[in-house]
Design a protein around this motif. Structure first.
Motif, mmCIF file in Angstrom:
data_model
loop_
_atom_site.group_PDB
_atom_site.id
_atom_site.type_symbol
_atom_site.label_atom_id
_atom_site.label_comp_id
_atom_site.label_asym_id
_atom_site.label_seq_id
_atom_site.Cartn_x
_atom_site.Cartn_y
_atom_site.Cartn_z
ATOM 1 N N VAL A 9 15.292 16.534 21.137
ATOM 2 C CA VAL A 9 16.393 15.581 20.991
ATOM 3 C C VAL A 9 15.755 14.204 20.845
ATOM 4 O O VAL A 9 15.415 13.570 21.838
ATOM 5 N N LEU A 53 23.023 20.534 30.653
ATOM 6 C CA LEU A 53 24.292 19.832 30.440
ATOM 7 C C LEU A 53 24.850 19.252 31.734
ATOM 8 O O LEU A 53 25.290 18.101 31.746
ATOM 9 N N GLU A 68 27.803 11.457 24.413
ATOM 10 C CA GLU A 68 27.430 11.246 23.014
ATOM 11 C C GLU A 68 26.538 10.024 22.844
ATOM 12 O O GLU A 68 25.664 9.996 21.979
ATOM 13 N N LEU A 71 23.060 10.963 23.840
ATOM 14 C CA LEU A 71 22.449 11.825 22.833
ATOM 15 C C LEU A 71 22.173 11.088 21.526
ATOM 16 O O LEU A 71 21.561 11.633 20.624
ATOM 17 N N GLU A 73 24.426 10.178 19.374
ATOM 18 C CA GLU A 73 25.341 10.643 18.329
ATOM 19 C C GLU A 73 26.487 9.675 18.092
ATOM 20 O O GLU A 73 27.270 9.865 17.178
ATOM 21 N N GLU A 92 31.150 18.421 16.334
ATOM 22 C CA GLU A 92 30.206 19.531 16.252
ATOM 23 C C GLU A 92 30.064 20.214 17.609
ATOM 24 O O GLU A 92 30.021 19.545 18.640
ATOM 25 N N THR A 94 28.149 21.943 20.692
ATOM 26 C CA THR A 94 26.855 21.743 21.325
ATOM 27 C C THR A 94 26.556 22.971 22.167
ATOM 28 O O THR A 94 27.435 23.474 22.865
ATOM 29 N N ALA A 96 24.213 24.298 25.230
ATOM 30 C CA ALA A 96 23.317 23.882 26.311
ATOM 31 C C ALA A 96 23.322 24.966 27.371
ATOM 32 O O ALA A 96 24.388 25.397 27.815
ATOM 33 N N THR A 100 28.478 27.239 24.961
ATOM 34 C CA THR A 100 28.856 26.458 23.785
ATOM 35 C C THR A 100 30.019 25.538 24.152
ATOM 36 O O THR A 100 31.019 25.985 24.714
ATOM 37 N N ARG A 102 32.704 22.601 22.686
ATOM 38 C CA ARG A 102 33.318 21.936 21.539
ATOM 39 C C ARG A 102 34.248 20.849 22.068
ATOM 40 O O ARG A 102 35.016 21.092 22.998
#
Length: 197
Positions: A9, A53, A68, A71, A73, A92, A94, A96, A100, A102
């Motif tokens: 990352v 996470l 975000e 990260l 983003e 998108e 993620t 971790a 998953t 969303r």
């Protein structure tokens, strides 16, 4: 558990350090807020380790910024300027720790909404404790929710709402896993410091 993924990352470690310094926290104080050792947080800031996470969520709470931003983003934009609607297909997913995530709501708010897929036999032994509240709703599959020593089997349509300072564990009970709608609060007030081990 955090894993070695140096460089996976880009810039994450530097952003974690910058956020800590902007929050005027020492390495020791920031680590204490999220239940880490100063040495572990130092490894995260030098990109020798990647945070799980739950650790990343704890750091976002401690520093008062959305995940975000950590990260890289999303730039910091006032939540009042963001559109209040998230359309299907926006955001998108993620992955971790095998789960998953969303987005199911607009980022950067006091409540964060996610759609979460938990596969079987992934993070089953992880017990979480952190400031805030959690609400979850089972969309598909069956979930074994452990709160302290109480166990609750939840089926589609069932929900739970609890103080996340209660030790809790989320386990998928069947293949292909469980799909949840998940909302949690981000406690960013100084009183949260009293709650974190």
């Amino acid at each position: 558990m955090d894993v070695d993924i140096t460089g996976e990352v880009p810039g994450l470690g530097a952003r974690l350090r910058e956020r800590r310094l902007r929050s005027r926290l020492t390495l020791e104080a920031a680590a204490a807020r999220v239940g880490l050792s100063p040495a572990h947080l130092s490894r995260l800031e030098t990109s020798k380790r990647q945070p799980s996470l739950p650790v990343l969520l704890g750091l976002s709470r401690a520093y008062g910024v959305p995940v975000e931003v950590l990260l890289g983003e999303q730039s910091e934009v006032s939540p009042l300027v963001r559109a209040p609607v998230l359309r299907a297909g926006e955001g998108e997913p993620t992955v971790a720790g095998g789960w998953t995530y969303r987005p199911a709501g607009v980022p950067g708010r006091a409540m964060q909404a996610l759609r979460v897929h938990i596969p079987m036999l992934v993070q089953d032994a992880v017990v979480r404790v952190h400031p805030g509240e959690e609400w979850l709703y089972v969309l598909e599959g069956r979930l074994l929710l452990t709160l302290d020593r109480e166990q609750h089997l939840l089926a589609p349509g069932d929900s739970a709402h609890f103080d996340s300072m209660r030790p809790h564990r989320l386990v998928a009970e069947e293949q292909p896993g469980v799909e949840l709608l998940f909302v949690h609060t981000l406690l960013q007030s100084p009183t949260a410091d009293l709650c974190i081990h």
